[in-house]
Design a protein around this motif. Sequence first.
Motif, PDB file in Angstrom:
ATOM      1  N   UNK A   1      16.224  -4.038  -9.224  1.00 48.55           N
ATOM      2  CA  UNK A   1      15.437  -2.865  -8.687  1.00 48.55           C
ATOM      3  C   UNK A   1      14.132  -2.458  -9.234  1.00 48.55           C
ATOM      4  N   UNK A   2      14.346  -2.155 -10.430  1.00 46.32           N
ATOM      5  CA  UNK A   2      13.413  -1.678 -11.465  1.00 46.32           C
ATOM      6  C   UNK A   2      12.472  -2.897 -11.872  1.00 46.32           C
ATOM      7  N   UNK A   3      13.011  -4.056 -12.193  1.00 41.55           N
ATOM      8  CA  UNK A   3      12.434  -5.238 -12.514  1.00 41.55           C
ATOM      9  C   UNK A   3      11.347  -5.720 -11.715  1.00 41.55           C
ATOM     10  N   UNK A   4      11.951  -5.623 -10.189  1.00 38.95           N
ATOM     11  CA  UNK A   4      10.829  -6.096  -9.348  1.00 38.95           C
ATOM     12  C   UNK A   4       9.520  -5.678  -9.061  1.00 38.95           C
ATOM     13  N   UNK A   5       9.333  -4.485  -9.860  1.00 36.21           N
ATOM     14  CA  UNK A   5       7.974  -3.754  -9.925  1.00 36.21           C
ATOM     15  C   UNK A   5       6.906  -4.622 -10.611  1.00 36.21           C
ATOM     16  N   UNK A   6       7.471  -5.494 -11.433  1.00 35.79           N
ATOM     17  CA  UNK A   6       6.494  -6.407 -12.083  1.00 35.79           C
ATOM     18  C   UNK A   6       5.960  -7.536 -11.202  1.00 35.79           C
ATOM     19  N   UNK A   7       6.351  -7.572  -9.872  1.00 39.32           N
ATOM     20  CA  UNK A   7       5.753  -8.447  -9.093  1.00 39.32           C
ATOM     21  C   UNK A   7       5.077  -7.589  -8.094  1.00 39.32           C
ATOM     22  N   UNK A   8       4.449  -6.304  -8.307  1.00 41.19           N
ATOM     23  CA  UNK A   8       3.944  -5.642  -7.280  1.00 41.19           C
ATOM     24  C   UNK A   8       2.374  -5.991  -7.182  1.00 41.19           C
ATOM     25  N   UNK A   9       1.891  -6.511  -8.187  1.00 38.71           N
ATOM     26  CA  UNK A   9       0.446  -6.892  -8.154  1.00 38.71           C
ATOM     27  C   UNK A   9       0.294  -8.197  -7.107  1.00 38.71           C
TER      28      UNK A   9
ATOM     29  N   UNK B   1       0.864  -1.177  -0.003  1.00 40.00           N
ATOM     30  CA  UNK B   1      -0.030  -0.073   0.045  1.00 40.00           C
ATOM     31  C   UNK B   1       0.865   1.183   0.095  1.00 40.00           C
ATOM     32  N   UNK B   2       0.973   1.884  -1.194  1.00 38.10           N
ATOM     33  CA  UNK B   2       1.912   2.964  -1.122  1.00 38.10           C
ATOM     34  C   UNK B   2       1.645   4.139  -0.315  1.00 38.10           C
TER      35      UNK B   2
ATOM     36  N   UNK C   1      -1.124  -9.754   1.727  1.00 40.38           N
ATOM     37  CA  UNK C   1      -0.004  -9.795   2.684  1.00 40.38           C
ATOM     38  C   UNK C   1       0.635 -11.175   2.885  1.00 40.38           C
ATOM     39  N   UNK C   2       0.006 -12.278   2.253  1.00 43.06           N
ATOM     40  CA  UNK C   2       0.604 -13.677   2.163  1.00 43.06           C
ATOM     41  C   UNK C   2       2.033 -13.627   1.642  1.00 43.06           C
ATOM     42  N   UNK C   3       1.881 -13.105   0.206  1.00 43.49           N
ATOM     43  CA  UNK C   3       3.102 -12.796  -0.349  1.00 43.49           C
ATOM     44  C   UNK C   3       4.343 -12.222   0.329  1.00 43.49           C
ATOM     45  N   UNK C   4       3.987 -10.880   1.253  1.00 44.75           N
ATOM     46  CA  UNK C   4       5.003 -10.342   1.840  1.00 44.75           C
ATOM     47  C   UNK C   4       5.409 -11.214   3.006  1.00 44.75           C
TER      48      UNK C   4
END
Length: 199
Positions: free
Chosen positions: A162-170, A98-99, A175-178
């Motif tokens: 760093x920037x490729x990780x944004x593809x995983x934001x969805x 949650x940004x 919470x389980x993913x975190x």
Amino acid sequence: MWNVLLAGLLTGLALIVAIGAQNAFVLRQGIKGETMLPIVLTCLLSDAVAITAGIFGLGAVLERWPGVLPVAQVLGGVYLLAFGLHAAMRAWRPKGLDAGDGSRMSMKRAVLTTLALTWLNPHFYLDAVLMLGTVANSFGDDRWWFLAGALIASTSWFFGLGYGARLLRGFFARPSAWRMLDSGIAVVMGALGVGLLLH
């Protein structure tokens, strides 16, 4: 020239692309989309300074005063254990991405954390200073092409991670993913920390 550049690129990637404290932190912050440019630039500058220092003979200094590495080992081990404990606490009570949750890491803290995870890791000195510095010097006058290849590897990896990780934001909106990510980070940091203290 090109073969030396390629050697630097491949050797750099072989040493950088590994599951470690620095990469885990870059990945986590990349998924959150927080302070990526300062973090990536700190990683790149650290690599550039360390490899260049190795080329200029810091490796010989470390060999002459081997007491430097055990100190870094203890400090790094304690820091990694603390970082791992913090990740375990996050895994215990995970939140979705949650940004707007007000928990953004400041740029100063992000840079300081990156510096600590990099420079308190004795493997960083062994890999970047001793290993890459020694291999680079084996190419004589072409050692700067080796340095260029290693820095291309570092740049590609950290910007990509760093920037490729944004593809995983969805995926990490849950919470389980975190919980999975932070549990993995806690295990990696804890294992690295214990390994440094017992080595």
